[in-house]
Design an enzyme around this catalytic site. Sequence first.
Site, PDB file in Angstrom:
ATOM      1  N   ARG A 101       0.882  -1.180   0.000  1.00  0.00           N
ATOM      2  CA  ARG A 101       0.000   0.000   0.000  1.00  0.00           C
ATOM      3  C   ARG A 101       0.904   1.210   0.000  1.00  0.00           C
ATOM      4  O   ARG A 101       1.588   1.481   1.003  1.00  0.00           O
ATOM      5  CB  ARG A 101      -0.924  -0.010   1.214  1.00  0.00           C
ATOM      6  N   HIS A 128      -7.084   0.623  -6.664  1.00  0.00           N
ATOM      7  CA  HIS A 128      -7.288  -0.218  -5.477  1.00  0.00           C
ATOM      8  C   HIS A 128      -8.009  -1.508  -5.917  1.00  0.00           C
ATOM      9  O   HIS A 128      -9.165  -1.737  -5.572  1.00  0.00           O
ATOM     10  CB  HIS A 128      -8.120   0.566  -4.456  1.00  0.00           C
ATOM     11  N   ASP A 226     -16.948   6.932  -1.939  1.00  0.00           N
ATOM     12  CA  ASP A 226     -15.676   6.728  -1.240  1.00  0.00           C
ATOM     13  C   ASP A 226     -15.364   8.018  -0.476  1.00  0.00           C
ATOM     14  O   ASP A 226     -15.946   9.078  -0.756  1.00  0.00           O
ATOM     15  CB  ASP A 226     -14.574   6.399  -2.263  1.00  0.00           C
TER      16      ASP A 226
HETATM   17  N1   CP Z   1     -11.201  -0.074   2.114  1.00  0.00           N
HETATM   18  C1   CP Z   1      -9.949  -0.145   2.597  1.00  0.00           C
HETATM   19  O1   CP Z   1      -8.997  -0.396   1.865  1.00  0.00           O
HETATM   20  O2   CP Z   1      -9.852   0.036   3.935  1.00  0.00           O
HETATM   21  P1   CP Z   1      -8.506   0.243   4.780  1.00  0.00           P
HETATM   22  O3   CP Z   1      -7.938   1.556   4.366  1.00  0.00           O
HETATM   23  O4   CP Z   1      -8.951   0.204   6.200  1.00  0.00           O
HETATM   24  O5   CP Z   1      -7.568  -0.880   4.469  1.00  0.00           O
HETATM   25  N1  NVA Z   2      -9.645   6.642  -1.775  1.00  0.00           N
HETATM   26  C1  NVA Z   2      -9.313   6.209  -0.458  1.00  0.00           C
HETATM   27  C2  NVA Z   2      -9.590   4.753  -0.285  1.00  0.00           C
HETATM   28  C3  NVA Z   2      -9.404   4.235   1.116  1.00  0.00           C
HETATM   29  C4  NVA Z   2      -9.633   2.773   1.220  1.00  0.00           C
HETATM   30  C5  NVA Z   2      -7.857   6.520  -0.152  1.00  0.00           C
HETATM   31  O1  NVA Z   2      -7.024   6.494  -1.060  1.00  0.00           O
HETATM   32  O2  NVA Z   2      -7.554   6.824   0.984  1.00  0.00           O
END
Ligand code: CP
Ligand code: NVA
Length: 310
Positions: A101, A128, A226
């Site tokens: 991530r 994602h 989102d």
């Molecule tokens: N939806 C999602 O990726 O959640 P987190 O940021 O908690 O991993």
């Molecule tokens: N768009 C959001 C998604 C979180 C799961 C981010 O990048 O933080």
Amino acid sequence: MEHLISLKLWSPEKIREVLDLAKDVKANPEKYYNAMAHKNLLMIFEKPSLRTRLSFESGMTQMGGHAIYYDMSTSPMGSGKETISDSMRTASRFVDVVMARLFKHEDLLEMAEYSTVPVINALTDDSHPCQILADLQAIEEKKGKVAGLKLAYLGDGFNNVTHSLMYGGTKMGMHVSVGSPAGEEFSPRADVVADCEEFAKESGGSVFVTDDPVEAVRDADVVYTDSWMSYHIPKDQEEARIAKFMPYQVNSALMAHAKPDAIFMNCLPAIRGCEQTAEVIDGPQSIVFDEAENRLHAQKAVVLTLCGAA
Ligand code: CP
Ligand code: NVA
């Protein structure tokens, strides 16, 4: 060797294969209790997480394997003492699969280039994909199909989740509409729209971008939003973003333009009173926690597939 970098790069057949496996993993978890025995997943985090970390880590344990949580800020990579390429060439000697991530998608591409084991995108500024596999699984569970359904996304269009929904949705024959404020800063990236128009031609789906929230949501089967405050958004932009996105808030009045049996989704985390109201996210049309649960099943399917362990 295969990676999961973006759903843009996965064929509809591959997505279908993983969704079918995810369904079996969810129905029969015991079949996979030893599938990852003695295997290790390295989890590199440069940003916070609840769902991604817990679902990957629990999933590996449930399949007989192990997951290593690795905070980028405490790594030689994070402090600039070691290059991504050296780090990945080394890490690949110890582990069987890597998820990351990261802020920058280019860093993920570099990781994949130098890794000798599969690499999974667990969220970058670009996309994602793990989230959207879980989402497609949830939609299929609730609606019996994904092809032919209208999915309306409301809010921040220039967004990793939006882009992955557009890729995954159009590859699987959905009609994806995005309602977001006009302007490059808030609308889906032009290259993503162009790619999705091509995917939709193949699948019989469609893609539609508008700054009119009612038009976006009209007759939708799925209404999705989102966070307006993605992890990388600085605090000092919050007020301006709230003002910009408020017309796209998913509330009861906006939901009334979708089909009466529409489901509401949010990848979470969520702020009640921002991207949706409490009555929507906590109401009968919301499936957000079923959606979150599927992160576990869908990612197990991804890991099994990439490791050739299904
Ligand atoms: N939806 C999602 O990726 O959640 P987190 O940021 O908690 O991993
Ligand atoms: N768009 C959001 C998604 C979180 C799961 C981010 O990048 O933080």
